[in-house]
Design an enzyme around this catalytic site. Structure first.
Site, PDB file in Angstrom:
ATOM      1  N   ASP A  75      -8.724  -3.027  -6.685  1.00  0.00           N
ATOM      2  CA  ASP A  75      -8.146  -2.517  -5.368  1.00  0.00           C
ATOM      3  C   ASP A  75      -9.349  -1.949  -4.618  1.00  0.00           C
ATOM      4  O   ASP A  75      -9.842  -0.786  -4.960  1.00  0.00           O
ATOM      5  CB  ASP A  75      -7.048  -1.708  -5.497  1.00  0.00           C
ATOM      6  CG  ASP A  75      -6.146  -1.338  -4.476  1.00  0.00           C
ATOM      7  OD1 ASP A  75      -6.625  -0.959  -3.430  1.00  0.00           O
ATOM      8  OD2 ASP A  75      -4.980  -1.812  -4.475  1.00  0.00           O
TER       9      ASP A  75
ATOM     10  N   SER B 167       1.007  -1.291   0.036  1.00  0.00           N
ATOM     11  CA  SER B 167      -0.090  -0.229   0.035  1.00  0.00           C
ATOM     12  C   SER B 167       0.903   1.172  -0.161  1.00  0.00           C
ATOM     13  O   SER B 167       1.635   1.199  -0.810  1.00  0.00           O
ATOM     14  CB  SER B 167      -0.881  -0.101   1.130  1.00  0.00           C
ATOM     15  OG  SER B 167      -1.999   0.974   1.127  1.00  0.00           O
TER      16      SER B 167
ATOM     17  N   HIS C 227      -6.564  -5.886  -1.322  1.00  0.00           N
ATOM     18  CA  HIS C 227      -5.913  -5.036  -1.219  1.00  0.00           C
ATOM     19  C   HIS C 227      -4.683  -5.657  -0.110  1.00  0.00           C
ATOM     20  O   HIS C 227      -4.871  -5.944   1.042  1.00  0.00           O
ATOM     21  CB  HIS C 227      -6.172  -3.530  -0.636  1.00  0.00           C
ATOM     22  CG  HIS C 227      -5.440  -2.458  -0.393  1.00  0.00           C
ATOM     23  ND1 HIS C 227      -5.053  -1.888  -1.269  1.00  0.00           N
ATOM     24  CD2 HIS C 227      -4.841  -1.884   0.655  1.00  0.00           C
ATOM     25  CE1 HIS C 227      -4.091  -0.981  -0.954  1.00  0.00           C
ATOM     26  NE2 HIS C 227      -3.849  -0.908   0.281  1.00  0.00           N
TER      27      HIS C 227
END
Length: 415
Positions: free
Chosen positions: A293, A197, A360
């Protein structure tokens, strides 16, 4: 209560927080909320005997390497052994960003802005696991998780004295690297810089610099998991994520720490987007990203600020409740992602794993990294794809067919 369900071969429901508005009342952005939910899930890993690794504080205060609140930054290190004794994996933690004084002040009261609130021990799972059956290629490496407490993907270098905020991500990065080199990383014969991330974005931003830390004889590559944040319009036609990134870059004085190969022809905010960096990088890079995502759906494409009528409310939390028109919009997002990586994927040195899942961060979670029912593309799990690429066993350019064809996904649903 907010429940996070893992849907696919594994179904789990875990109470993780409170309603979105309550988070906003406590001065945390929606972006941080999603990060907290998804990273929180790893605490409930199905691994019954996870490796726990202690926190090491970095004594870098003299150089200004401090978290938002002025406390010392830190990392977790588990030593390698055997054939991996001189191999190093550096995992950069994710956790959103803060783009204004209010959200940065809030972060000072959490582990995202202060080591006072960091866990003293963390589970090492997925790419950080020490078990060959869970992490076949990197289990015996020196594995490091660098904690994230600056709010600008380890890239800021400024301060706000009135709010008592230190924006020192760049100094944290340098102090951590110096500390790890002193602890043996200078002798590495293999190294991998990775991140998830906001940490995946940082891995891209720092990749070529990381390569230059080592002699030419050292094998160095980079891995970005869920770090391919697209410069895209939201459902109202606005630029939610560009506005966010502009705030981060301006507030935290990020400009001078961005790759010069980008800033010599684009504005600093554009150079915070991976799509303007990946094709110019010299160091081999592997991108792992879900085509749908969930962070980007909830916080960039269809945030509540861009959807005042609530038309996207159900879809943004549960893809199973999306209308045909909404699914077409999300298919357009996938197509944009594939266009972004087209030139990047032409280079033989780069690798790609774009699966058509609503997910994610897939490298630190055991169930999505390497397990009996992990997501696969052409029968290859993420761990095998990354290992094949890193060790040059095969060229890896894996792009999934569009949703809903992939039945191996561990899709995330929020309620």
């Amino acid at each position: 209560m907010v429940k996070l369900l893992l849907v696919g071969f594994v179904v789990a429901g875990i109470i993780l927080g409170t309603q979105a508005n309550e988070y906003l009342d406590f001065n945390v952005t929606e972006i941080d909320r999603i990060e907290e939910l998804e990273f929180g899930f790893s605490k409930y890993s199905s691994n019954l005997n996870p490796l726990m690794v202690g926190l090491t504080l970095i004594r870098g205060a003299d150089s200004g390497a401090v978290c938002l609140d002025g406390t010392l930054p830190g990392y977790h290190l588990h030593r390698g052994h055997g054939s991996g004794a001189n191999s190093w994996l550096i995992q950069l933690e994710g956790g959103g960003w803060c783009n204004n004084i209010r959200t940065c002040v809030y972060r000072k009261t959490t582990r995202r802005g202060s080591s006072n609130y960091m866990e003293k021990q963390l589970q090492f799972t997925g790419i950080l696991s020490d078990k060959a059956q869970e992490n076949p290629d990197f289990f015996n490496w020196n594995r490091v998780k660098l904690r994230y407490c600056d709010g600008a993907s380890f890239s800021g270098d400024g301060q706000n004295q009135a709010a008592q905020l230190q924006f020192r991500g760049e100094r944290i990065w340098r102090a951590a690297i110096d500390d790890l080199k002193a602890n043996g990383m200078r002798y590495a014969n293999q190294a991998l810089l990775s991140g998830c991330s906001a940490g995946g974005l940082a891995a891209i931003l720092r990749c070529d610099e990381f390569r230059n830390l080592f002699p030419g004889s050292t094998k160095v590559k980079c891995l970005s998991d869920a770090g391919l944040f697209l410069d895209t319009a939201d459902v109202s036609g606005g630029r939610t994520i560009r506005n966010l990134y502009n705030g981060v870059v301006e507030l935290q004085s990020v400009k001078n720490n961005l790759p010069r190969i980008c800033t010599n022809h684009l504005d600093p905010t554009s150079c915070f987007f991976p799509q303007n960096l990946i094709s110019q990088m010299k160091t081999p890079l592997f991108i792992v990203n879900a085509a749908y995502d969930t962070w980007q759906i909830q916080s960039s494409i269809a945030p509540t600020s861009a959807d005042p009528s609530g038309f996207w409310h159900d879809c943004r939390l549960n893809h199973g409740k999306c209308t045909p028109a909404q699914l077409r919009f999300l298919q357009g997002f996938r197509e944009q992602m594939l266009r972004v990586v087209k030139g990047f994927s032409m280079s033989r040195q780069n690798g790609l794993f774009i699966n058509s899942c609503f997910a994610h961060c897939q490298t630190e979670r055991q169930d999505t990294w390497f397990a009996d029912d992990s997501p696969v593309i052409r029968k290859k799990a993420v761990a095998i794809a990354v290992g094949d690429w890193y060790f040059d066993r095969a060229e890896v350019k894996l792009v999934d067919c569009p949703y809903p064809c992939d039945k191996s996904c561990h899709n995330l649903v929020f309620r």
